[in-house]
Write a protein that holds these residues in place. Sequence first.
Motif, mmCIF file in Angstrom:
data_model
loop_
_atom_site.group_PDB
_atom_site.id
_atom_site.type_symbol
_atom_site.label_atom_id
_atom_site.label_comp_id
_atom_site.label_asym_id
_atom_site.label_seq_id
_atom_site.Cartn_x
_atom_site.Cartn_y
_atom_site.Cartn_z
ATOM 1 N N UNK A 269 0.771 -1.227 0.000
ATOM 2 C CA UNK A 269 0.000 0.000 0.000
ATOM 3 C C UNK A 269 0.807 1.285 0.000
ATOM 4 N N UNK A 270 2.065 1.235 -0.405
ATOM 5 C CA UNK A 270 2.888 2.435 -0.505
ATOM 6 C C UNK A 270 2.620 3.112 -1.842
ATOM 7 N N UNK A 271 2.588 4.446 -1.854
ATOM 8 C CA UNK A 271 2.186 5.167 -3.064
ATOM 9 C C UNK A 271 3.105 6.359 -3.312
ATOM 10 N N UNK A 272 3.585 6.483 -4.539
ATOM 11 C CA UNK A 272 4.246 7.698 -5.024
ATOM 12 C C UNK A 272 3.322 8.324 -6.045
ATOM 13 N N UNK A 273 2.883 9.575 -5.786
ATOM 14 C CA UNK A 273 2.034 10.316 -6.716
ATOM 15 C C UNK A 273 2.793 11.532 -7.209
ATOM 16 N N UNK A 274 2.888 11.654 -8.533
ATOM 17 C CA UNK A 274 3.515 12.817 -9.161
ATOM 18 C C UNK A 274 2.420 13.496 -9.962
ATOM 19 N N UNK A 275 2.008 14.672 -9.497
ATOM 20 C CA UNK A 275 0.831 15.340 -10.033
ATOM 21 C C UNK A 275 1.236 16.630 -10.736
ATOM 22 N N UNK A 276 0.272 17.299 -11.348
ATOM 23 C CA UNK A 276 0.486 18.498 -12.140
ATOM 24 C C UNK A 276 1.534 19.433 -11.570
ATOM 25 N N UNK A 277 2.574 19.714 -12.355
ATOM 26 C CA UNK A 277 3.649 20.592 -11.923
ATOM 27 C C UNK A 277 4.668 19.925 -11.036
ATOM 28 N N UNK A 278 4.527 18.622 -10.808
ATOM 29 C CA UNK A 278 5.506 17.862 -10.030
ATOM 30 C C UNK A 278 6.445 17.127 -10.961
ATOM 31 N N UNK A 279 7.752 17.265 -10.728
ATOM 32 C CA UNK A 279 8.767 16.589 -11.532
ATOM 33 C C UNK A 279 9.645 15.743 -10.614
ATOM 34 N N UNK B 266 16.392 9.822 -12.148
ATOM 35 C CA UNK B 266 16.098 8.496 -11.591
ATOM 36 C C UNK B 266 16.951 7.461 -12.316
ATOM 37 N N UNK B 267 17.669 6.614 -11.566
ATOM 38 C CA UNK B 267 18.546 5.606 -12.173
ATOM 39 C C UNK B 267 17.803 4.323 -12.525
ATOM 40 N N UNK B 268 16.699 4.082 -11.918
ATOM 41 C CA UNK B 268 15.863 2.909 -12.160
ATOM 42 C C UNK B 268 14.637 3.066 -11.285
ATOM 43 N N UNK B 269 13.544 2.432 -11.672
ATOM 44 C CA UNK B 269 12.297 2.598 -10.936
ATOM 45 C C UNK B 269 11.668 1.229 -10.718
ATOM 46 N N UNK B 270 11.508 0.855 -9.449
ATOM 47 C CA UNK B 270 10.902 -0.425 -9.087
ATOM 48 C C UNK B 270 9.619 -0.154 -8.319
ATOM 49 N N UNK B 271 8.529 -0.736 -8.748
ATOM 50 C CA UNK B 271 7.257 -0.622 -8.035
ATOM 51 C C UNK B 271 6.900 -2.030 -7.565
ATOM 52 N N UNK B 272 7.079 -2.292 -6.265
ATOM 53 C CA UNK B 272 6.832 -3.619 -5.710
ATOM 54 C C UNK B 272 8.022 -4.529 -5.896
ATOM 55 N N UNK B 273 9.071 -4.330 -5.118
ATOM 56 C CA UNK B 273 10.301 -5.114 -5.218
ATOM 57 C C UNK B 273 10.371 -6.130 -4.079
ATOM 58 N N UNK B 274 11.021 -7.245 -4.343
ATOM 59 C CA UNK B 274 11.317 -8.235 -3.318
ATOM 60 C C UNK B 274 10.048 -8.717 -2.600
ATOM 61 N N UNK C 2 3.762 -6.282 -2.265
ATOM 62 C CA UNK C 2 2.493 -6.358 -2.990
ATOM 63 C C UNK C 2 1.666 -5.075 -2.809
ATOM 64 N N UNK C 3 0.909 -4.726 -3.859
ATOM 65 C CA UNK C 3 -0.085 -3.675 -3.764
ATOM 66 C C UNK C 3 0.459 -2.270 -3.622
ATOM 67 N N UNK C 4 1.597 -1.979 -4.238
ATOM 68 C CA UNK C 4 2.189 -0.647 -4.205
ATOM 69 C C UNK C 4 1.892 0.070 -5.513
ATOM 70 N N UNK C 5 1.925 1.416 -5.514
ATOM 71 C CA UNK C 5 1.502 2.164 -6.698
ATOM 72 C C UNK C 5 2.420 3.328 -7.025
ATOM 73 N N UNK C 6 2.586 3.530 -8.325
ATOM 74 C CA UNK C 6 3.164 4.757 -8.875
ATOM 75 C C UNK C 6 2.047 5.397 -9.688
ATOM 76 N N UNK D 186 0.392 -7.561 -7.683
ATOM 77 C CA UNK D 186 -0.669 -6.560 -7.610
ATOM 78 C C UNK D 186 -0.131 -5.145 -7.429
ATOM 79 N N UNK D 187 1.021 -4.858 -7.995
ATOM 80 C CA UNK D 187 1.594 -3.526 -7.995
ATOM 81 C C UNK D 187 1.178 -2.830 -9.283
ATOM 82 N N UNK D 188 1.014 -1.499 -9.241
ATOM 83 C CA UNK D 188 0.522 -0.801 -10.423
ATOM 84 C C UNK D 188 1.319 0.473 -10.696
ATOM 85 N N UNK D 189 1.376 0.807 -11.970
ATOM 86 C CA UNK D 189 1.886 2.102 -12.416
ATOM 87 C C UNK D 189 0.811 2.689 -13.315
ATOM 88 N N UNK D 190 0.365 3.892 -12.982
ATOM 89 C CA UNK D 190 -0.705 4.549 -13.724
ATOM 90 C C UNK D 190 -0.170 5.867 -14.257
#
Length: 186
Positions: free
Chosen positions: A102-112, A116-124, A127-131, A157-161
Amino acid sequence: NAAFGNQFIIDGNGVTGGAILTNLNSGSTRGALTVGDAGSGGNSLILTNGGALFVAGSGGVVIGNGGSNNTVLVTGGGGGVTSVWNNGGRVLTVGSSGNATGNILTVNGGGFVTNVAGLLVGDNAADGNQLIVTNGGRVFFGSGSGNMIIGSANGQSNTAIVSGSGALIQGSSAAGNLVQIGSGNP
């Protein structure tokens, strides 16, 4: 020592670069920055309204390193104000280890989020983490950087949207970069 419900806000007060946290380095073996360490939950980092964060030191950056329901929000402000998180050429992980859910990174309007050297969503087996990159939020990989992997080492069950006008995840120009979904156990 678990920590719950803590919040750290970097607010630029409506001016790009109005509040800057630079050379951030935890000084621990855990990595340059961790939001929600082992057994911790409900912690948040908010970068908003023109705030800037520059990560230094060694190690990766983890949101939910064995912790659950930790969040990071990177968002701009009105009038074209941008908030920038420079990841310092480190791997960015959202949810690491089987207890990280259930950990979440949200990058919204005007956010940069940059460099980033690599991006992992749900490592090791996490479960159930989101970008979530939405409405003009942007994530940029650094030059020669690595891959984006959703569900690494048996994470499920990890997601990137990526949604909304102007939302973007842009990889580097290095050969062999990919978006990989479900890497299994190496």
